[in-house]
Design an enzyme around this catalytic site. Structure first.
Site, mmCIF file in Angstrom:
data_model
loop_
_atom_site.group_PDB
_atom_site.id
_atom_site.type_symbol
_atom_site.label_atom_id
_atom_site.label_comp_id
_atom_site.label_asym_id
_atom_site.label_seq_id
_atom_site.Cartn_x
_atom_site.Cartn_y
_atom_site.Cartn_z
ATOM 1 N N GLY A 91 -50.677 35.133 -72.672
ATOM 2 C CA GLY A 91 -52.047 34.970 -72.177
ATOM 3 C C GLY A 91 -52.968 35.836 -73.009
ATOM 4 C CB CYS A 98 -46.665 37.072 -75.533
ATOM 5 S SG CYS A 98 -48.005 37.651 -76.580
ATOM 6 C CE1 TYR A 99 -52.236 40.248 -69.847
ATOM 7 C CE2 TYR A 99 -51.058 38.847 -68.285
ATOM 8 C CZ TYR A 99 -52.007 39.827 -68.548
ATOM 9 O OH TYR A 99 -52.700 40.394 -67.521
ATOM 10 C CG HIS A 110 -45.176 33.442 -78.433
ATOM 11 N ND1 HIS A 110 -45.639 33.104 -77.183
ATOM 12 C CD2 HIS A 110 -46.059 34.336 -78.941
ATOM 13 C CE1 HIS A 110 -46.761 33.751 -76.941
ATOM 14 N NE2 HIS A 110 -47.041 34.506 -77.989
ATOM 15 C CD GLU A 164 -43.304 30.481 -76.223
ATOM 16 O OE1 GLU A 164 -42.376 31.311 -76.298
ATOM 17 O OE2 GLU A 164 -44.488 30.812 -76.035
ATOM 18 C CB SER A 215 -53.578 0.257 -71.814
ATOM 19 O OG SER A 215 -52.514 1.101 -72.237
ATOM 20 N N GLY A 216 -50.676 -1.372 -71.627
ATOM 21 C CA GLY A 216 -49.602 -1.833 -72.494
ATOM 22 C C GLY A 216 -49.131 -0.740 -73.424
ATOM 23 N N GLY A 217 -49.865 0.386 -73.454
ATOM 24 C CA GLY A 217 -49.439 1.537 -74.242
ATOM 25 C C GLY A 217 -48.264 2.238 -73.560
ATOM 26 C CB VAL A 218 -45.972 4.916 -74.773
ATOM 27 C CG1 VAL A 218 -44.730 5.611 -74.260
ATOM 28 C CG2 VAL A 218 -45.713 4.263 -76.112
ATOM 29 C CG ASP A 219 -49.054 7.992 -72.698
ATOM 30 O OD1 ASP A 219 -47.907 8.073 -73.168
ATOM 31 O OD2 ASP A 219 -50.050 8.546 -73.210
ATOM 32 C CB SER A 220 -50.808 2.819 -68.999
ATOM 33 O OG SER A 220 -50.623 1.719 -69.831
ATOM 34 C CB SER A 221 -45.726 0.928 -70.331
ATOM 35 O OG SER A 221 -46.625 0.079 -70.984
ATOM 36 C CE LYS A 235 -47.413 8.517 -76.755
ATOM 37 N NZ LYS A 235 -48.684 8.180 -76.098
#
Ligand code: XMP
Length: 514
Positions: free
Chosen positions: A55, A82-83, A169, A171, A223-229, A370
């Site tokens: 942070g 870290c923080y 870090h 990560e 929409s047919g995109g990955v996320d909305s599908s 993603k």
């Protein structure tokens, strides 16, 4: 049985979701909560371990984020990063102060490999540092297990109490063996069994959606995109017929895209939901007729989309929830990602549609990156052509047709684009660009076909490699891929007699043409 969980407590760092993601990569379920969350809620989760994030604040200043010290008495292992490490030291009696020299970037750190955190690591490890303050002296009872020339306490532990902290870090990719350090924490310190997988995430989310939605009605714009599908598929699994998906064909989709979406989500498809496919092609073509200015074209499409969706929403009536396929990078970019600072606003988040009558938003993918969304899509049984889809802009092919849009031009660009994608998709995965498509230039030139003079359009092929889509490199594809596609396009697509390859990076060009 309760799911084994590690909790990330967010103190405002930029990499918080990355920490959660790394933990999930170790097959341990992970959730992020703000440091302000009621501790009773955290305790009720019965976490196997807790991670304090980084942070931007100074742990020793009065108004900086802090936590009830009771948390150190639970006997639940804690890793401060870290923080988070400075806060832990500061609260437990160590001394944190402004560092004489700010450390930033890759730094060689000496590790005590007898620490369970560093088990299996080399004695010197490159770690990513980014701090202005440092731990001058560790808290009583803590053993120092890592240092650098500028940082006397780069890591410390009170193993009898399960308390660990690292200044760097683990990560981020720049820390070598960083995932191993987190792996060591969750397995060797927290004693996790690592039974979680993406299908557990799907199961867990489906269960949570059922509880949240009850017998409510949900509307999802597909929409047919990955996320909305993936969002729709997850809701379909959770609530079936309580879900209505609306898919708008604005006439600016890629070739066969509408059929593909209808096949999966429509009648006789994989899911038992209400599915509405709106054929709005004429509405959009009429509105776009003669319009050549890129921004006007985008605006017309955006506005018309809302009108069409509004008309459908009216037919459906009031719903309890509106589903959105917001994913974690959208959240970060809008600065809504918990405690971190705003970076840029994003269309998916924040601006809620006021034309739909709903009570609440559901965003089942809000915590995922993603590639995790794609993985979840596969777990839900979505076909590869949907989950592996490359990004496609909301205004669709309209911004890949320079100048005015007509149904004929859309058909040309659809056909050329399908050929280009088919040829590029023959390459092995690692050689494929991040985004590749065909665009119709508004330029006509003279050619010869058979013995005839032609005067036809030129198609431009684009192929770029990028991670963030803010900058992009031109992907250097095998010549044969380009020449084969070019030959096929002039032979198979009517009204094209020339194919150009776009060799421009972003900046100065953008990825799309308008
Ligand atoms: P540009 O052309 O700005 O594109 O370099 C960067 C990335 O964003 C996508 N893009 C859009 N996506 N609505 C979207 O959902 C839009 O209006 C839009 N414009 C560009 C583009 O495809 C690329 O991936």
């Amino acid at each position: 049985m309760q799911q084994e969980t590690v909790i990330v407590l967010d103190f405002g760092g930029q990499y918080n979701q990355l920490i959660a993601r790394r933990v999930r990569e170790c097959n341990v379920y992970c959730e992020i909560y703000s440091y302000r969350t009621d501790l009773a809620k955290i305790k009720a989760k019965n976490p196997k371990g807790i991670i304090f994030t980084g942070g931007p604040n100074s742990a020793y200043l009065p108004d900086s984020p802090t936590i009830d010290p009771e948390i150190y008495t639970w006997g639940v292992p804690i890793l401060g990063i870290c923080y988070g490490s400075q806060l832990m030291m500061h609260m437990l009696g160590g001394h944190v102060t402004k560092a004489p020299e700010r450390e930033y970037g890759k730094t060689l750190v000496d590790l005590d490999t007898s620490s369970p955190l560093f088990d299996g690591l080399p004695a010197q490890n490159v770690c990513w540092m980014s701090h202005n303050d440092y731990i001058e002296t560790a808290a009583p009872g803590f053993q120092i297990v890592a240092h650098t020339p500028n940082c006397p306490v780069a890591a410390a532990q009170a193993s009898d109490r399960g308390l660990y902290c690292v200044q760097f870090h683990p990560e981020v990719m720049h820390t070598e063996n960083g995932t191993q350090i987190l792996h060591n924490f969750v397995y060797k310190v927290c004693g996790c069994a690592g039974t979680w997988k993406m299908d557990s995430f799907v199961e867990h989310s489906v269960q949570a959606l059922r509880e949240k939605i009850g017998d409510g009605k949900v509307l999802c714009a597909l929409s047919g995109g990955v996320d909305s599908s993936v969002c729709a598929a997850m809701l379909a699994k959770a609530i079936g017929k309580q879900l209505t998906c609306v898919f708008v064909d604005h006439g600016l989709l890629r070739k066969h895209e509408r059929e593909q979406v209808c096949e999966v989500f429509g009648e006789g498809g994989q899911f038992d939901i209400n599915f509405v496919c709106v054929d709005a092609r004429d509405r959009f073509y009429t509105k776009l007729a003669g319009e050549t200015a890129p921004e006007r074209k985008r605006k017309i499409i955006g506005e018309e989309f809302i009108r069409v969706f509004e008309d459908e929403a009216k037919k459906i009536g009031a719903v309890d929830f509106l589903a959105q396929g917001t994913i974690y990078p959208d959240v970060v970019e809008s600065g809504l990602g918990g405690e971190s600072a705003t970076i840029k606003s994003h269309h998916n988040v924040g601006g809620l549609p006021d034309y739909v009558d709903f009570k609440e938003i559901v965003e089942p993918l809000r915590d995922l990156f993603k590639d995790e969304v794609r993985q979840a899509g596969r777990e839900l049984g979505l076909p590869e052509y949907l989950v592996a889809r490359q990004p496609f802009p909301g205004p669709g092919l309209a911004i890949r047709i320079i100048g005015d849009v007509t149904p004929e031009k859309v058909a040309i660009v659809q056909d050329a684009d399908a050929i280009w994608r088919e040829e590029v998709d023959k390459l092995p995965m690692e050689q494929r660009p991040s985004q590749y498509f065909a665009a119709l230039t508004n330029m006509r030139s003279v050619g010869v076909m058979g013995d005839e003079r032609t005067y036809d359009y030129a198609i431009a092929l684009r192929a770029v490699t990028t991670t963030d889509f803010m900058t992009a490199e031109v992907t250097l594809l095998p010549t044969e891929t380009i020449t084969t596609a070019a030959n096929r396009i002039v032979n198979e697509v009517k009204n094209i007699n020339r194919v150009l390859f776009d060799y421009t990076t972003k900046p100065p060009a953008t990825i799309e043409f308008e």
